[in-house]
Design a protein around this motif. Structure first.
Motif, PDB file in Angstrom:
ATOM      1  N   LYS A  43      -7.015 -33.614   1.288  1.00 18.13           N
ATOM      2  CA  LYS A  43      -6.502 -32.039   1.434  1.00 18.13           C
ATOM      3  C   LYS A  43      -5.423 -32.164   2.174  1.00 18.13           C
ATOM      4  N   GLY A  44      -3.859 -31.683   1.908  1.00 12.74           N
ATOM      5  CA  GLY A  44      -2.545 -31.978   3.141  1.00 12.74           C
ATOM      6  C   GLY A  44      -2.595 -31.464   3.576  1.00 12.74           C
ATOM      7  N   ASP A  45      -1.056 -30.141   3.956  1.00 14.53           N
ATOM      8  CA  ASP A  45      -0.853 -29.178   4.323  1.00 14.53           C
ATOM      9  C   ASP A  45      -1.130 -28.465   3.576  1.00 14.53           C
ATOM     10  N   VAL A  46      -0.787 -28.438   2.709  1.00 11.11           N
ATOM     11  CA  VAL A  46      -1.477 -27.169   1.797  1.00 11.11           C
ATOM     12  C   VAL A  46      -1.404 -26.975   0.542  1.00 11.11           C
ATOM     13  N   PRO A  47      -3.038 -27.283   0.574  1.00  7.24           N
ATOM     14  CA  PRO A  47      -4.445 -27.593  -0.577  1.00  7.24           C
ATOM     15  C   PRO A  47      -4.476 -26.372  -2.160  1.00  7.24           C
ATOM     16  N   GLU A  48      -3.884 -25.440  -1.321  1.00  6.33           N
ATOM     17  CA  GLU A  48      -4.646 -23.833  -1.889  1.00  6.33           C
ATOM     18  C   GLU A  48      -4.006 -23.715  -2.836  1.00  6.33           C
ATOM     19  N   GLY A  49      -4.991 -23.702  -4.295  1.00  5.38           N
ATOM     20  CA  GLY A  49      -4.141 -23.563  -5.378  1.00  5.38           C
ATOM     21  C   GLY A  49      -4.097 -24.533  -6.242  1.00  5.38           C
ATOM     22  N   TYR A  50      -4.506 -26.267  -6.080  1.00  2.42           N
ATOM     23  CA  TYR A  50      -3.876 -27.294  -6.492  1.00  2.42           C
ATOM     24  C   TYR A  50      -5.224 -28.227  -6.808  1.00  2.42           C
ATOM     25  N   LYS A  51      -5.318 -28.567  -7.541  1.00  3.41           N
ATOM     26  CA  LYS A  51      -6.097 -29.663  -7.699  1.00  3.41           C
ATOM     27  C   LYS A  51      -5.534 -30.677  -8.191  1.00  3.41           C
ATOM     28  N   VAL A  52      -6.460 -31.892  -7.888  1.00  2.00           N
ATOM     29  CA  VAL A  52      -6.154 -33.528  -8.457  1.00  2.00           C
ATOM     30  C   VAL A  52      -6.908 -34.254  -8.627  1.00  2.00           C
ATOM     31  N   SER A  53      -6.900 -35.268  -9.090  1.00  2.00           N
ATOM     32  CA  SER A  53      -7.866 -36.474  -9.011  1.00  2.00           C
ATOM     33  C   SER A  53      -7.025 -37.676  -9.301  1.00  2.00           C
ATOM     34  N   ARG A  54      -8.242 -38.632  -9.200  1.00  2.00           N
ATOM     35  CA  ARG A  54      -7.667 -40.095  -9.272  1.00  2.00           C
ATOM     36  C   ARG A  54      -8.565 -41.423  -9.913  1.00  2.00           C
ATOM     37  N   LYS A  55      -8.763 -40.995 -11.218  1.00  2.00           N
ATOM     38  CA  LYS A  55      -9.659 -41.328 -12.467  1.00  2.00           C
ATOM     39  C   LYS A  55      -9.743 -43.283 -12.261  1.00  2.00           C
ATOM     40  N   GLU A  56      -7.978 -44.204 -12.248  1.00  2.00           N
ATOM     41  CA  GLU A  56      -7.279 -44.554 -11.730  1.00  2.00           C
ATOM     42  C   GLU A  56      -6.226 -45.152 -10.989  1.00  2.00           C
ATOM     43  N   LYS A  57      -5.609 -46.091 -10.825  1.00  2.00           N
ATOM     44  CA  LYS A  57      -4.963 -46.285  -9.693  1.00  2.00           C
ATOM     45  C   LYS A  57      -3.664 -46.078  -9.775  1.00  2.00           C
ATOM     46  N   ARG A  58      -3.465 -46.406 -11.014  1.00  2.00           N
ATOM     47  CA  ARG A  58      -2.051 -45.814 -11.665  1.00  2.00           C
ATOM     48  C   ARG A  58      -1.749 -44.147 -11.718  1.00  2.00           C
ATOM     49  N   ASN A  59      -2.381 -43.339 -12.138  1.00  2.00           N
ATOM     50  CA  ASN A  59      -2.508 -42.107 -12.880  1.00  2.00           C
ATOM     51  C   ASN A  59      -2.992 -41.248 -11.292  1.00  2.00           C
ATOM     52  N   PHE A  60      -2.438 -40.131 -10.640  1.00  2.00           N
ATOM     53  CA  PHE A  60      -2.239 -39.022 -10.184  1.00  2.00           C
ATOM     54  C   PHE A  60      -1.989 -37.991  -9.995  1.00  2.00           C
ATOM     55  N   PRO A  61      -2.507 -37.427 -11.041  1.00  2.00           N
ATOM     56  CA  PRO A  61      -2.111 -35.837 -11.917  1.00  2.00           C
ATOM     57  C   PRO A  61      -2.754 -34.613 -10.678  1.00  2.00           C
ATOM     58  N   LEU A  62      -2.015 -33.733 -10.245  1.00  2.00           N
ATOM     59  CA  LEU A  62      -1.299 -32.188 -10.334  1.00  2.00           C
ATOM     60  C   LEU A  62      -2.225 -31.568 -10.832  1.00  2.00           C
ATOM     61  N   ILE A  63      -2.936 -30.506 -10.619  1.00  2.00           N
ATOM     62  CA  ILE A  63      -3.466 -30.255 -11.359  1.00  2.00           C
ATOM     63  C   ILE A  63      -3.081 -27.993 -11.162  1.00  2.00           C
ATOM     64  N   LEU A  64      -3.044 -27.459 -11.569  1.00  2.00           N
ATOM     65  CA  LEU A  64      -2.587 -25.759 -11.545  1.00  2.00           C
ATOM     66  C   LEU A  64      -3.453 -25.085 -12.307  1.00  2.00           C
ATOM     67  N   GLU A  65      -4.545 -24.087 -11.863  1.00  5.53           N
ATOM     68  CA  GLU A  65      -5.157 -24.301 -12.769  1.00  5.53           C
ATOM     69  C   GLU A  65      -5.131 -22.430 -13.155  1.00  5.53           C
ATOM     70  N   SER A  66      -4.640 -22.207 -12.257  1.00  8.02           N
ATOM     71  CA  SER A  66      -4.269 -20.861 -12.357  1.00  8.02           C
ATOM     72  C   SER A  66      -2.488 -20.460 -11.380  1.00  8.02           C
ATOM     73  N   PRO A  67      -1.892 -21.311 -12.299  1.00  7.29           N
ATOM     74  CA  PRO A  67      -0.611 -20.400 -11.194  1.00  7.29           C
ATOM     75  C   PRO A  67      -0.063 -19.276 -10.712  1.00  7.29           C
ATOM     76  N   SER A  68       0.159 -19.584 -10.072  1.00  9.65           N
ATOM     77  CA  SER A  68       0.858 -18.153  -9.172  1.00  9.65           C
ATOM     78  C   SER A  68       2.426 -18.311  -8.694  1.00  9.65           C
ATOM     79  N   PRO A  69       2.877 -17.687  -9.010  1.00 10.19           N
ATOM     80  CA  PRO A  69       4.976 -16.721  -9.060  1.00 10.19           C
ATOM     81  C   PRO A  69       4.742 -17.712  -6.924  1.00 10.19           C
TER      82      PRO A  69
END
Lengths: 117, 110
Positions: free
Chosen positions: A57-83
């Motif tokens: 986690k960085g400074d503001v991780p709430e509401g976000y997820k990430v994954s790093r299955k491969e070295k080149r990709n780092f997707p940011l996931i918002l499971e239930s986005p809010s305004p």
């Protein structure tokens, strides 16, 4: 050409609808991170990854997820986005983690502007 | 916690020098950076300085570091309209990630 590629560049969506912002780098970098940029606040780090399967986690991780299955990709996931997640998002990568390579620059993507209605 | 502060806006005439200032609070900072962000683009690293230096010059850019006052400045000589952008100061200490300032918008008037 060395680059960090984010997709999409722009997205308008509604509250609660899961979304993923992809990030890919072609420089074989170990260290990747996500930032959000908001007026008057500069860039704040959301999550970072020091290598495959290593994320933190960085400074503001709430509401976000990430994954790093491969070295080149780092997707940011918002499971239930809010305004309050309406923002400009940047992905960045660098060769090594900060302690080992403080003088190595982070390469930034061009940004993804998310609007959550 | 760590804090990095910058003024929000600077306007200069083309050909003049620009000086963008930044203050930080973490005395253990090891590297200090200046990034440039043009409209619609990501951040581009302009230059950086290691904390044991007090000055670094790179073509039109001069970085001055006053470690005692925790003050960093970026001077752009002969400012051009293409220098119009937002400039971010950032610092790093140890393993911690970069801490960014809120950015200074530089407007260059012809």
């Amino acid at each position: 050409e060395a680059q960090v590629t984010q997709n999409p560049r722009y997205l308008i969506t509604v509250t609660g609808k899961k979304l993923t912002v992809t990030c890919s780098q072609n420089m074989n970098h170990e260290y990747m991170s996500w930032y959000r940029q908001d007026p008057g606040l500069g860039l704040r780090q959301i999550y970072y990854s020091m290598n495959v399967e290593v994320t933190d986690k960085g400074d503001v991780p709430e509401g976000y997820k990430v994954s790093r299955k491969e070295k080149r990709n780092f997707p940011l996931i918002l499971e239930s986005p809010s305004p309050n997640q309406t923002s400009l998002y940047f992905c960045a990568s660098s060769l090594s983690r900060p302690r080992q390579a403080g003088n190595q620059p982070q390469h930034f993507g061009d940004g993804t502007r998310l609007s959550i209605l | 916690g760590e804090d990095v502060e910058q003024s929000l806006f600077l306007s200069v005439r083309e050909g003049d020098s620009s000086v963008i200032n930044c203050t930080y609070t973490d005395s253990s900072s090891t590297y200090l950076y200046w990034y440039k962000q043009e409209p619609g683009a990501g951040l581009q690293l302009l230059t950086y300085i290691f904390s044991n230096m007090d000055m670094k010059q790179d073509q039109r850019l001069t970085v001055l570091l006053n470690k005692k006052d925790k003050h960093l400045s970026l001077r752009i000589a002969d400012t051009q309209t293409g220098d119009s952008a937002i400039y971010f100061c950032a610092e790093r200490a140890g393993r911690r990630a970069l801490t960014f300032g809120s950015g200074t918008r530089l407007q260059v008037q012809p």
